[in-house]
Structures are given as structure tokens and as C-alpha cells.
Scaffold this motif. Structure first.
Motif, PDB file in Angstrom:
ATOM      1  N   GLN A 192    -102.381 -27.472  12.165  1.00 50.41           N
ATOM      2  CA  GLN A 192    -103.034 -26.415  11.409  1.00 50.41           C
ATOM      3  C   GLN A 192    -102.251 -25.103  11.533  1.00 50.41           C
ATOM      4  O   GLN A 192    -102.111 -24.369  10.557  1.00 50.41           O
ATOM      5  CB  GLN A 192    -104.460 -26.196  11.907  1.00 50.41           C
ATOM      6  CG  GLN A 192    -105.408 -27.305  11.507  1.00 50.41           C
ATOM      7  CD  GLN A 192    -106.800 -27.121  12.099  1.00 50.41           C
ATOM      8  OE1 GLN A 192    -107.015 -26.283  12.977  1.00 50.41           O
ATOM      9  NE2 GLN A 192    -107.744 -27.915  11.645  1.00 50.41           N
ATOM     10  N   SER A 214     -99.044 -24.749  12.042  1.00 45.96           N
ATOM     11  CA  SER A 214     -97.777 -24.809  11.297  1.00 45.96           C
ATOM     12  C   SER A 214     -98.026 -24.822   9.780  1.00 45.96           C
ATOM     13  O   SER A 214     -97.165 -24.416   9.015  1.00 45.96           O
ATOM     14  CB  SER A 214     -96.967 -26.044  11.707  1.00 45.96           C
ATOM     15  OG  SER A 214     -97.640 -27.225  11.368  1.00 45.96           O
ATOM     16  N   ALA A 215     -99.198 -25.250   9.344  1.00 40.08           N
ATOM     17  CA  ALA A 215     -99.517 -25.280   7.914  1.00 40.08           C
ATOM     18  C   ALA A 215     -99.921 -23.898   7.398  1.00 40.08           C
ATOM     19  O   ALA A 215     -99.798 -23.599   6.219  1.00 40.08           O
ATOM     20  CB  ALA A 215    -100.647 -26.279   7.647  1.00 40.08           C
ATOM     21  N   HIS A 216    -100.403 -23.043   8.305  1.00 36.96           N
ATOM     22  CA  HIS A 216    -100.852 -21.694   7.925  1.00 36.96           C
ATOM     23  C   HIS A 216    -100.104 -20.658   8.745  1.00 36.96           C
ATOM     24  O   HIS A 216    -100.654 -20.077   9.671  1.00 36.96           O
ATOM     25  CB  HIS A 216    -102.365 -21.540   8.175  1.00 36.96           C
ATOM     26  CG  HIS A 216    -103.181 -22.537   7.437  1.00 36.96           C
ATOM     27  ND1 HIS A 216    -103.409 -22.456   6.096  1.00 36.96           N
ATOM     28  CD2 HIS A 216    -103.833 -23.661   7.865  1.00 36.96           C
ATOM     29  CE1 HIS A 216    -104.155 -23.478   5.719  1.00 36.96           C
ATOM     30  NE2 HIS A 216    -104.432 -24.225   6.779  1.00 36.96           N
TER      31      HIS A 216
END
Length: 94
Positions: free
Chosen positions: A89, A91-93
Motif C-alpha cells: 500500500q 509503494s502504491a501511494h
């Protein structure tokens, strides 16, 4: 994995301190006790302690030891999954 037992045995070498110390009110809780409490495996840990106090022979407590081991392994797997989920999460945001 470390175990503490509530009674001392004559068969336990003198170098070991298996007896549990009485907790003073102003004393901090043992970090190992905190870890076991947070793990959700305290009941199975206490079952190992009770068995050892009763039988004074770890060979007679294998079912309790295995249950505690299984519980801790399951909790560690859940913790790893949660950490991986948080990492993904993050690394995705950015």
C-alpha cells in the motif's frame, strides 16, 4: 522459543531459573510476557506451563508444546502478511 514454568523441579540443573518471580506493582511487565500476550497465544503458553508444573517432564507435554508452536507460527504468518500488505500500500501511494 523460551518457556517459563511456575514450579522448580529437583531434576532441573541449578543454573536454570525456571521459577517465576512474583511481579511487584511498580515493576514493568516482562517483555516476553508482553510478546506472548500480544500474540494471541497466551492460553496455549499457559497450558505448556501448567503441564510442565504438573508432570515435570517436557516429554509428557508435547501436545501442549505443539499447540503453542502452531499458534505462534500462525500469528507470525499473519503478521508477515500484514506487513507485506502495508508495504504494498505504501509503494502504491507515494
Amino acid at each position: 522459543i523460551f518457556y517459563r514454568f511456575s514450579q522448580m523441579s529437583a531434576s532441573v540443573p541449578q543454573g536454570h531459573t525456571w521459577a517465576r518471580q512474583v511481579k511487584k506493582e511498580d515493576e514493568e511487565e516482562d517483555p516476553l510476557d508482553q510478546l506472548i500476550s500480544r500474540s494471541g497465544c497466551a492460553a496455549s503458553h499457559f497450558a505448556v506451563q501448567e503441564c510442565m508444573a504438573q508432570h515435570q517432564d517436557w516429554r509428557q507435554c508435547q501436545a501442549q508444546v505443539q499447540a503453542f508452536k502452531d499458534c505462534m507460527s500462525e500469528q507470525q504468518a499473519k503478521r508477515r502478511e500484514e506487513l507485506q500488505r502495508r508495504k504494498e500500500q505504501a509503494s502504491a501511494h507515494p
